[in-house]
Motif scaffolding. Structure first.
Motif, mmCIF file in Angstrom:
data_model
loop_
_atom_site.group_PDB
_atom_site.id
_atom_site.type_symbol
_atom_site.label_atom_id
_atom_site.label_comp_id
_atom_site.label_asym_id
_atom_site.label_seq_id
_atom_site.Cartn_x
_atom_site.Cartn_y
_atom_site.Cartn_z
ATOM 1 N N LEU A 620 0.864 -1.092 -0.198
ATOM 2 C CA LEU A 620 -0.019 0.001 -0.031
ATOM 3 C C LEU A 620 0.673 1.246 -0.119
ATOM 4 O O LEU A 620 0.524 2.039 -0.670
ATOM 5 C CB LEU A 620 -0.913 -0.203 1.124
ATOM 6 C CG LEU A 620 -1.990 1.103 1.342
ATOM 7 C CD1 LEU A 620 -2.988 0.929 0.030
ATOM 8 C CD2 LEU A 620 -2.871 1.042 2.548
ATOM 9 N N PHE A 621 1.858 1.171 0.841
ATOM 10 C CA PHE A 621 2.736 2.396 0.966
ATOM 11 C C PHE A 621 3.404 2.692 -0.511
ATOM 12 O O PHE A 621 3.613 3.705 -0.867
ATOM 13 C CB PHE A 621 3.980 2.092 1.902
ATOM 14 C CG PHE A 621 5.072 3.481 1.942
ATOM 15 C CD1 PHE A 621 4.727 4.602 2.570
ATOM 16 C CD2 PHE A 621 6.288 3.124 1.255
ATOM 17 C CE1 PHE A 621 5.815 5.426 2.363
ATOM 18 C CE2 PHE A 621 7.292 4.117 1.252
ATOM 19 C CZ PHE A 621 6.989 5.254 1.800
ATOM 20 N N VAL A 622 3.984 1.796 -1.100
ATOM 21 C CA VAL A 622 4.573 1.612 -2.379
ATOM 22 C C VAL A 622 3.926 2.357 -3.505
ATOM 23 O O VAL A 622 3.964 3.119 -4.046
ATOM 24 C CB VAL A 622 5.428 0.519 -2.731
ATOM 25 C CG1 VAL A 622 5.799 0.646 -4.250
ATOM 26 C CG2 VAL A 622 6.471 0.499 -1.676
ATOM 27 N N ALA A 623 2.595 1.868 -3.422
ATOM 28 C CA ALA A 623 1.491 2.241 -4.559
ATOM 29 C C ALA A 623 1.084 3.705 -4.243
ATOM 30 O O ALA A 623 1.189 4.462 -5.329
ATOM 31 C CB ALA A 623 0.151 1.275 -4.480
ATOM 32 N N LEU A 624 1.185 4.184 -3.146
ATOM 33 C CA LEU A 624 0.483 5.607 -2.798
ATOM 34 C C LEU A 624 1.701 6.545 -3.233
ATOM 35 O O LEU A 624 1.368 7.635 -3.627
ATOM 36 C CB LEU A 624 -0.233 5.554 -1.477
ATOM 37 C CG LEU A 624 -1.162 4.751 -1.048
ATOM 38 C CD1 LEU A 624 -1.764 4.981 0.446
ATOM 39 C CD2 LEU A 624 -2.546 5.315 -2.010
ATOM 40 N N LYS A 625 2.702 5.970 -2.706
ATOM 41 C CA LYS A 625 4.203 6.895 -2.745
ATOM 42 C C LYS A 625 4.273 7.216 -4.039
ATOM 43 O O LYS A 625 4.677 7.996 -4.430
ATOM 44 C CB LYS A 625 5.179 6.363 -2.110
ATOM 45 C CG LYS A 625 6.350 7.355 -1.822
ATOM 46 C CD LYS A 625 5.791 8.371 -0.937
ATOM 47 C CE LYS A 625 7.000 9.425 -0.623
ATOM 48 N NZ LYS A 625 6.757 10.611 0.250
#
Length: 667
Positions: A620-625
């Protein structure tokens, strides 16, 4: 008018004593219990206390920074056996109740736990983790240096995995050791291993005549592929194992009646998978005929209340009456738990239920009275005596200094209607120093499970957010326990459906009925299923200005293969697993909706969370970042899925401070 007390802080849970496991003395003159506190070295210590009922005098029996627990009195009341890690790993210790030093009675390499006395007091039954070729007669406890060296050597070797169930959030990576049931002869000081199957054996009870030990487990060859848990007996003399239940369900909390003619137990046959309500059964030992006493009830048996300061286990039933004509147990219903009684005809009676959390009890057959443990939203725990005439008297004054110092918010119970007309229960906390006419930011809390229950218990995190100036709302959307079988089953195969609209309806209700909430400063947070739902919410609405997702699920496709429960939980809860329908699982995954997220999101995750592994937060973090969204990722070293409840104290404080920091920044 200024508050005379200070607001609660993130550090304050370190000041609490948490009570658990009350146990009457055999003569009913007093009871023992366990008190757990936080030590100065960032850990927990548990001590055993005894209270005399005639004087209410408390006496502490154990000391130090060790974990001492599971006190069990011998039938004559002259001794107590307990488990303690004072020698390095949990072992059993024996203490004379008239004084003196405790004597260590086990030196098992991997420890010994959960001791119970036989009815004649000649033997102690306990559980130990053993390899298949271990000899219980020659077990030797390792020194601290030996344990350290063995760990270092193990860490140099690759882990060879051949089992589907090769890890768990509670224990990490598994080895070939299995929990076996051991008999200790008190006079002869000898050990006898009663079970030997290559399976885990969960001790339940010993028959009154001492001939058979009752245990729970799955002894089938295909056990790792099955989700059943049966009841068995093992004959103390012959070691013969007899299966008592039908292999179609999950059964536990079993106990013999005083005569030994019957066995009472909880369980179910998974008619609604993991959302199935427990039933209360009676088994006739001779005929093997099983009777269900709870067939007409529609509430959960046992304690399903969620809190963040409950440490240690306690009896929740079923417990037999002296004349074996009644059973006592704790039940979970509409945001509260209570003590119930049922006769063998299935006639139910409430013995105590007062819109709070009964977390454990012990029964004295001499006076037919109970000691019950109770937690309320503004009092973490105390013990009360409930006599045979239903008179209630308080026995302890736990956490007095803490309660005199801090201002706690009393929740207001609300009931609102969902989109389809269902009634949903919730609670609202007003902020510290509340003033009429002011507008306050708001935080919606979402529980995990999803089949658990918020309610009338002490919850440090809720009180902290209220102390920081937020209106706090927490509810039991469909899928929660406490409202019957249809309600708890209603979120299955509908994650992000009506459970989501239940939560949005809660926010709508709060804004319509409480003018002091600032609708432009709304926050949301939750853990586990609550983390999934937080992720889902920010991908489907922009009404929240800040969100904190904790130990969450973001991608059901990968969850299937990385979680310790993913291979069956995904099917149970969503109706599909990875091999059935990848398209459907992707539709259920918050990660799919990352492009729609506009809410600043803080992701909190434990590095050693095997229930919702950290890769869920990473994805989730990588996708949002990558999408240049406002997102931050905090990883807690060494922390499991239980970080918020029983994690290292300093890590728990860090977690709370990050939540408060994020909401302060954006709300």
């Amino acid at each position: 008018m200024a508050n005379s007390k200070r607001p609660i802080t993130a550090n304050d849970f370190k000041k609490l004593a948490v009570y658990s496991d009350p146990q009457f003395t055999p003569d009913g003159s007093g009871y023992a219990f366990v008190s757990t506190t936080v030590t100065d070295n960032n850990d927990y210590a548990s001590q055993i206390f005894v209270q005399e009922l005639s004087t209410n005098k408390l006496k502490q029996w154990t000391y130090g920074d060790d974990k001492n627990s599971n006190p069990r009195f011998s039938p004559d009341g002259k001794k107590v056996v307990f488990q303690s890690n004072r020698s390095g790993v949990p072992q059993l210790w024996l203490l004379h109740t008239d004084g003196g030093e405790a004597k260590q009675i086990t030196t098992f390499k991997n420890g010994a736990i959960n001791p119970e006395w036989s009815k004649n007091g000649r033997t102690i039954i306990f559980t130990a983790s053993l390899d298949s070729d271990d000899d219980v007669k020659s077990q030797k406890e390792q020194s601290k240096e030996e344990r350290k060296k063995e760990r270092e050597e193990k860490n140099k070797q690759p882990l060879i995995v051949t089992s589907l169930r090769y890890k768990s959030d509670a224990k990490g990576f598994h080895d070939d050791k299995k929990s076996q049931i051991i008999l200790y002869d008190v006079e002869g000081e000898t050990f006898t291993q009663l079970t030997t199957e290559d399976s885990h054996h969960g001790y339940q009870d010993i028959s009154p005549d001492g001939t058979n030990v009752l245990f729970a487990g799955n002894l089938n060859e295909d056990a790792e592929y099955e989700l059943t848990n049966d009841l068995y007996t093992v004959n103390v003399t012959t070691k013969e194992v007899t299966k008592l239940t039908n292999g179609n369900g999950s059964y536990h909390s079993a106990s013999y009646s005083p005569s030994g003619d019957k066995i009472a137990f909880f369980g179910h046959e998974q008619t609604h998978a993991g959302a199935t309500l427990n039933e209360l059964y009676i088994l006739d030992v001779e005929s093997r005929e099983r009777t269900c006493l709870s067939g007409e009830w529609d509430f959960q048996l046992g304690d399903l209340m969620i809190g963040d300061t409950r440490l240690g286990s306690s009896t929740t039933g079923p417990v037999w009456s002296k004349n074996e004509d009644k059973l006592f147990f704790i039940g979970t219903d509409h945001g509260a738990t209570g003590l119930y009684q049922v006769n063998l005809q299935g006639e139910l009676k409430v013995l105590y239920k007062n819109d709070n959390h009964v977390f454990g009890f012990t029964y004295d057959e001499n006076t037919e009275s109970f000691v019950i443990g109770v937690s309320t939203p503004t009092n973490p725990c105390n013990y009360y005596l409930l006599d045979h005439e239903s008179n209630l008297s308080r026995l302890t004054n736990a956490n007095t200094k803490f309660l005199e110092e801090v201002e706690l918010s009393e929740p207001e119970t609300i009931t609102y209607q969902a989109n389809d007309g269902w009634d949903i229960q919730g609670w609202l906390l007003r902020p510290y120093g509340f003033e009429e006419g002011k507008k306050y930011p708001f935080v919606l809390e979402i529980h995990g499970g999803p089949h658990a229950m918020y309610g009338q218990t002490f919850f440090h995190e809720m009180q902290l957010l209220a102390a920081k100036g937020y209106v706090v709302l927490y509810t039991n959307p469909r899928g929660s326990h406490g409202y019957g079988q249809e309600f708890v089953d209603a979120c299955r195969a509908d994650y992000g459906g009506n459970d989501y609209t239940d939560l949005m309806s809660a926010v709508d209700y709060a804004l319509e009925n409480y003018s002091f909430i600032d609708e432009d400063r709304l926050g949301v947070t939750g853990g586990s299923y609550g983390g999934f739902m937080t992720n889902w919410i920010v991908g489907h609405t922009n009404r929240f200005k800040a969100a904190v997702t904790q130990r969450s699920i973001s991608n059901w496709l990968s969850f299937y293969g990385v979680s310790d429960i993913g291979y069956f939980f995904t099917k149970w809860e969503l109706g599909h697993n990875l091999l059935d329908d990848t398209t459907k699982l992707w539709e259920f995954s918050p990660l799919k909706y990352a492009e729609k997220v506009e809410t600043p999101l803080l992701i909190l995750h434990g590095e050693q969370d095997y229930r919702c592994p950290i890769e869920q937060g990473e994805q989730l973090f990588v996708a949002l970042k990558h999408l240049r969204k406002e997102v931050e990722f905090v990883r807690f070293p060494g922390a499991s899925h239980e970080l918020s409840r029983s994690g290292k104290p300093e890590m728990r404080i860090e977690r709370l401070n990050h939540i408060c920091r994020w909401f302060e920044k954006y709300l």
